[in-house]
Design an enzyme around this catalytic site. Sequence first.
Site, mmCIF file in Angstrom:
data_model
loop_
_atom_site.group_PDB
_atom_site.id
_atom_site.type_symbol
_atom_site.label_atom_id
_atom_site.label_comp_id
_atom_site.label_asym_id
_atom_site.label_seq_id
_atom_site.Cartn_x
_atom_site.Cartn_y
_atom_site.Cartn_z
ATOM 1 N N ARG A 242 0.853 -1.185 0.000
ATOM 2 C CA ARG A 242 0.000 0.000 0.000
ATOM 3 C C ARG A 242 0.889 1.235 0.000
ATOM 4 N NH1 ARG A 242 -3.407 -2.869 -1.482
ATOM 5 N NH2 ARG A 242 -5.499 -3.248 -0.639
ATOM 6 N N GLU B 127 -3.394 7.270 -4.280
ATOM 7 C CA GLU B 127 -3.617 6.871 -5.674
ATOM 8 C C GLU B 127 -5.094 7.024 -6.045
ATOM 9 O OE1 GLU B 127 -2.090 2.805 -5.087
ATOM 10 O OE2 GLU B 127 -4.100 2.047 -5.562
ATOM 11 N N HIS C 123 -1.104 -0.234 -9.917
ATOM 12 C CA HIS C 123 -1.709 -1.166 -8.942
ATOM 13 C C HIS C 123 -2.251 -2.429 -9.635
ATOM 14 C CE1 HIS C 123 -3.708 -1.303 -4.698
ATOM 15 N NE2 HIS C 123 -3.355 -2.510 -5.107
HETATM 16 C C1 DGY Z 1 -5.374 -6.347 -2.699
HETATM 17 O O1 DGY Z 1 -6.098 -7.311 -2.977
HETATM 18 O O2 DGY Z 1 -5.417 -5.790 -1.610
HETATM 19 C C2 DGY Z 1 -4.436 -5.875 -3.758
HETATM 20 O O3 DGY Z 1 -3.872 -4.661 -3.462
HETATM 21 C C3 DGY Z 1 -5.112 -5.784 -5.109
HETATM 22 O O4 DGY Z 1 -5.134 -6.969 -5.673
#
Ligand code: DGY
Length: 322
Positions: free
Chosen positions: A239, A268, A286
Amino acid sequence: MSEMTVLVTRMIPEIGVRILQKAGFRVRMNPQARQYREGELADAVKDVDAVICQLTDPVRRRVLEAAVPRCKVIATCAIGFDNIDLQAANELGIVVTNTPGVLTNATADLTWALMLATARRLGEAERFVRAGAWRGWGMLQFLGADVHARTLGIIGAGRIGTAVARRAAGFDMPILYHSRSDKPEMTKLGAKRVPLPELLGQSDFISLHVPLTDNTRYLLNADAFQQIRRGAILINTARGAIVDHAEMIEALRSGRLAAAGLDVYDGEPAIPKELLELDNVVALPHIGSATVSTRNRMAEMAAENVVSVLHGKPPINPIPPD
Ligand code: DGY
């Protein structure tokens, strides 16, 4: 019993929708090509029995309060759930589920892609070729860093961090990891658990695999950047808000960081323009879990959780886990 309705906040792979329909639920799809804003989401959840949401949906207290008493479950198509107010959901009696396990390998693969891309300057080299600037092979062209035999520091040794460590074995990399407790599987892989300052000071690659919580927000702050070994490469597929972006940009400019491979950003989809101006940054939108089979499986899991709860059974992947 009247037909139950499931709100899907944004398009998911068809397989998830089919599971809901087969179970006899009416599926209400967000008609817009963008995600709901918080107020719109609060309106949309008012008269539904379940919600399938995504990591970009602001599932805050206001939204959850609007969803009760009818809504029984919020199933997010993601492993991360920092966008959901779990405490409010818990207080209001709404079950929350996620999709653990199925995106481990896809995300670990992408982490590896970013390690190779940053160390070997793939972004820069590709831009050079596409710009028509290549005039032929050169002994000194695009010299990068080795990946094999360099030290890999993994912050967060859950499923994805461990899968990244497994891949490092093929590259003969010594592995350090930082985690709240010893992880037997990491020990088996030859990884050594160390305090964070030690990991930052000794790793050639630093890869982030912790969830975003109050404890990990800006874990890589000004102090942490001072501790990073000069010339290290930072990889973030977790993240964005785990990293203070202003400090990261400064470290990339000063050479404290040789490069950064980023799939996620604080705030983002906005990305600081200073970051995108740097050639030693590989920036992705992402896409850690973005393989066809993984996204299908995520949609399936979210739908299966909804079916289970609406059929009066326990959720399959509750957060926090039982
Ligand atoms: C999640 O699942 O948390 C990822 O960041 C996206 O696939």
